[in-house]
Design a protein around this motif. Structure first.
Motif, PDB file in Angstrom:
ATOM      1  N   HIS A   1      -1.561  -0.630 -10.027  1.00 32.10           N
ATOM      2  CA  HIS A   1      -1.308  -0.679  -8.590  1.00 32.10           C
ATOM      3  C   HIS A   1       0.139  -0.293  -8.279  1.00 32.10           C
ATOM      4  O   HIS A   1       0.410   0.489  -7.372  1.00 32.10           O
ATOM      5  CB  HIS A   1      -1.608  -2.083  -8.070  1.00 32.10           C
TER       6      HIS A   1
ATOM      7  N   ARG B   1      -2.298  10.546 -13.159  1.00 30.39           N
ATOM      8  CA  ARG B   1      -1.524   9.422 -13.704  1.00 30.39           C
ATOM      9  C   ARG B   1      -2.482   8.327 -14.147  1.00 30.39           C
ATOM     10  O   ARG B   1      -3.312   7.874 -13.364  1.00 30.39           O
ATOM     11  CB  ARG B   1      -0.549   8.886 -12.654  1.00 30.39           C
TER      12      ARG B   1
ATOM     13  N   ALA C   1      -7.530  -2.444  -5.523  1.00 31.37           N
ATOM     14  CA  ALA C   1      -6.439  -1.563  -5.091  1.00 31.37           C
ATOM     15  C   ALA C   1      -6.878  -0.102  -5.079  1.00 31.37           C
ATOM     16  O   ALA C   1      -6.052   0.794  -4.912  1.00 31.37           O
ATOM     17  CB  ALA C   1      -5.242  -1.733  -6.027  1.00 31.37           C
TER      18      ALA C   1
ATOM     19  N   VAL D   1      -8.372   1.540  -7.634  1.00 31.39           N
ATOM     20  CA  VAL D   1      -8.208   2.191  -8.943  1.00 31.39           C
ATOM     21  C   VAL D   1      -9.462   1.973  -9.795  1.00 31.39           C
ATOM     22  O   VAL D   1      -9.816   0.826 -10.082  1.00 31.39           O
ATOM     23  CB  VAL D   1      -6.981   1.626  -9.692  1.00 31.39           C
TER      24      VAL D   1
ATOM     25  N   GLN E   1       8.910  -1.035  -9.832  1.00 32.86           N
ATOM     26  CA  GLN E   1       8.233   0.158  -9.317  1.00 32.86           C
ATOM     27  C   GLN E   1       9.136   1.385  -9.416  1.00 32.86           C
ATOM     28  O   GLN E   1       8.721   2.456  -9.883  1.00 32.86           O
ATOM     29  CB  GLN E   1       7.835  -0.090  -7.856  1.00 32.86           C
TER      30      GLN E   1
ATOM     31  N   THR F   1       2.207   1.573  -9.890  1.00 35.79           N
ATOM     32  CA  THR F   1       2.547   2.980 -10.142  1.00 35.79           C
ATOM     33  C   THR F   1       1.643   3.946  -9.383  1.00 35.79           C
ATOM     34  O   THR F   1       1.733   5.154  -9.589  1.00 35.79           O
ATOM     35  CB  THR F   1       2.441   3.296 -11.647  1.00 35.79           C
ATOM     36  N   HIS F   2       0.749   3.420  -8.538  1.00 34.73           N
ATOM     37  CA  HIS F   2      -0.208   4.257  -7.798  1.00 34.73           C
ATOM     38  C   HIS F   2      -1.006   5.141  -8.765  1.00 34.73           C
ATOM     39  O   HIS F   2      -1.177   6.337  -8.538  1.00 34.73           O
ATOM     40  CB  HIS F   2       0.503   5.124  -6.750  1.00 34.73           C
TER      41      HIS F   2
ATOM     42  N   THR G   1      -0.446  -2.944  -0.038  1.00 34.76           N
ATOM     43  CA  THR G   1       0.346  -3.353  -1.202  1.00 34.76           C
ATOM     44  C   THR G   1       0.777  -4.805  -1.102  1.00 34.76           C
ATOM     45  O   THR G   1       0.651  -5.566  -2.059  1.00 34.76           O
ATOM     46  CB  THR G   1       1.591  -2.457  -1.309  1.00 34.76           C
TER      47      THR G   1
ATOM     48  N   HIS H   1      -9.497  -1.282   0.966  1.00 37.28           N
ATOM     49  CA  HIS H   1      -8.531  -1.799   0.007  1.00 37.28           C
ATOM     50  C   HIS H   1      -7.367  -2.433   0.751  1.00 37.28           C
ATOM     51  O   HIS H   1      -6.864  -1.859   1.714  1.00 37.28           O
ATOM     52  CB  HIS H   1      -8.017  -0.672  -0.896  1.00 37.28           C
TER      53      HIS H   1
ATOM     54  N   ASP I   1      -4.135   6.745 -10.905  1.00 38.90           N
ATOM     55  CA  ASP I   1      -5.460   7.241 -10.520  1.00 38.90           C
ATOM     56  C   ASP I   1      -6.573   6.576 -11.310  1.00 38.90           C
ATOM     57  O   ASP I   1      -7.751   6.712 -10.970  1.00 38.90           O
ATOM     58  CB  ASP I   1      -5.527   8.756 -10.739  1.00 38.90           C
TER      59      ASP I   1
END
Length: 376
Positions: free
Chosen positions: A164, A12, A231, A233, A124, A166-167, A265, A262, A169
Motif C-alpha cells: 500500500h 511495481r 487497498a 492490490v 514512503q 509503495t502503491h 490512504t 477502496h 500493482d
C-alpha cells in the motif's frame, strides 16, 4: 484484467518470503534457496519491473553465528539473533543480486513507523527514492528494537502495508505452502482454493497454522491479503518454489482479487497500521450515529475514557458491551476529555470557550473496524 494478469503486467511488485522458504532443516540460511529466489526476482527486475522484497529470516540467519540450535523463545535473545542475522541476511542478498549487476538497500521498519503518520511518510519517501535509483529494497521488521507489545509479529502484514505504502500493482506472498486449501493439505481430499473474490469464498475454511521456522500461519496470510486487496492490490499466495509461475500470472497458488471501493490512504493506515493509544466507551446512541450513520463523535455520547493520549493520536471506540467498533484520530488530549463527557458542544462552547465547539473525533478521521449489528 484479473488479479493474476495484473501481477503479470505489474510495473511495481512487492514480494514477501518467509523464513521457512530461506532456511535449511537446521534453521540456518540456505544459500541455494536464496539464489533460486533471486534468480526469479532479478529476471523480473531486469525485464523492467520494480521489485520490493520483504524478507523474513534475520533471526534464523543469526542462529548459526550465535551457536544456537533452535529459535530462541525469549525476546532478548531473539533480538540478539536478529541483530547478528540481519547483517548476514542482507550480505547474502547483496552478493546474490550482484550476480545480475543489481544493488540492494536495507530498510528496517517497526510497527511504530507505520503508526505514526510522519514516520509513515518518511518510509514512503525512502522506498520511493530507492526504487527511482534502481535499487531493490530489502525490507524486514526491525526485530532488534521491536517489542512484544508493538510489533507486526509477522512480515505478511508488513508486506501488505508496504504494498500500500509503495502503491504497488501486486503482492506475492511466498511461503512453504503452495496455496490456501479448504482443509488440511496434508490429508487426502483437501481442495486448493484458486480464487478468493470475497469473504464468502472463505466460509467454512479452517485456517490452521503452518511454517516451522517463522512466526506466521495461514491466518496472518489471509489477513495480509485482506489488507492489500482492501487497498486495491491483488495478492497471490504460493510456495517459494513456484515464484516464477506466480510472477508470470500462471494458475498457481491462491489469488485474492481486490473488491470494489477502496478506502483512502489515511483510513487504511488508521485501520491496519495503528494501535489505539486509548479507549472511548460510547453509549448505544453514539455507536449507532458513528457506525451506522457515519457521523462525527460528539462528547455527549461518550461514557468513559481510558488511556493516555494526545490530540491527533488514534483511539479505539467501544460499544457499551466493550466490543471494539471503530478507531479515530482524537481532537483532544486525554486529560481534557473527562470534563467534556455527556455535555453538548453548545454547552461546552458557552462555558469553556468557542474552541470547544468541535467534535471529539471528526467523521473523516474515523474508520469502522467491523460491521456492528448489536449495540446493546
Amino acid at each position: 484484467m484479473t488479479g493474476r494478469e495484473r501481477i503479470r503486467e505489474a510495473a511495481r511488485l512487492v514480494v514477501k518470503v518467509g523464513s521457512s522458504s530461506l532456511t535449511t532443516p537446521r534453521g540456518t540460511i540456505d544459500v541455494d534457496r536464496v539464489d533460486a529466489l533471486v534468480d526469479v526476482l532479478a529476471a523480473r527486475r531486469t525485464a523492467g519491473t520494480q521489485i520490493v522484497l520483504v524478507s523474513s529470516g534475520a533471526i534464523a540467519a543469526g542462529l548459526g553465528p550465535l551457536g544456537l540450535r533452535a529459535r530462541p523463545k525469549d525476546l532478548a535473545t531473539q533480538q540478539a539473533a536478529a541483530s547478528v542475522g540481519q547483517g548476514v541476511l542482507v550480505a547474502r542478498y547483496t552478493s546474490s543480486f550482484a550476480r545480475y549487476g543489481l544493488r540492494v538497500g536495507q530498510v528496517l521498519l517497526t510497527a511504530d513507523d507505520m503508526m505514526r503518520r510522519i514516520h509513515h511518510r518518511n518510509a514512503q519517501r525512502a522506498l520511493a527514492r530507492l526504487l527511482e535509483l534502481g535499487i531493490v529494497p530489502v525490507v524486514n521488521e526491525n526485530d532488534t528494537v521491536a517489542t512484544d507489545e508493538i510489533r507486526f509479529g509477522d512480515n505478511d502484514r508488513l508486506a501488505a502495508l508496504v504494498a500500500h505504502l509503495t502503491h504497488a500493482d501486486g503482492l506475492v506472498l511466498l511461503s512453504d505452502v503452495d496455496a490456501l486449501y479448504d482443509g488440511d493439505p496434508r490429508k487426502d481430499g483437501a481442495q486448493r482454493i484458486a480464487e478468493v473474490r470475497g469473504p464468502e469464498d472463505l466460509e467454512g475454511v479452517e485456517l490452521g497454522t503452518s511454517g516451522r521456522v517463522g512466526t506466521g500461519g495461514m491466518i496472518t496470510k489471509v489477513e495480509a491479503a485482506r489488507i492489500a486487496t482492501g487497498a486495491g492490490v491483488p495478492v497471490v499466495l504460493t510456495a517459494a518454489a513456484h515464484a516464477a509461475q506466480a510472477l508470470a500470472g500462471a494458475d498457481i497458488g491462491t489469488c485474492f482479487h481486490p473488491g470494489g471501493r477502496h478506502p483512502g490512504t489515511r483510513l487504511l493506515w488508521l485501520a491496519h497500521a495503528t494501535t489505539g493509544r486509548g479507549r472511548l466507551h460510547l453509549d448505544a446512541g453514539a455507536v449507532e450515529a458513528v457506525v451506522d450513520r457515519r457521523k462525527s463523535l460528539l462528547p455527549a455520547g461518550v461514557l468513559k475514557v481510558e488511556g493516555d493520549f494526545a490530540a491527533g493520536d488514534p483511539v479505539d471506540l467501544c460499544a457499551p458491551s466493550g466490543a471494539l467498533v471503530a478507531r479515530g484520530l482524537v481532537n483532544y488530549d486525554a486529560g481534557e476529555v473527562p470534563d467534556l463527557l455527556g455535555r453538548s458542544t453548545r454547552e461546552l462552547a458557552s462555558t469553556l470557550g468557542p474552541e470547544y465547539e468541535r467534535e471529539l473525533i471528526h467523521r473523516d478521521d474515523i474508520v469502522i473496524l467491523e460491521p456492528v449489528h448489536h449495540h446493546k
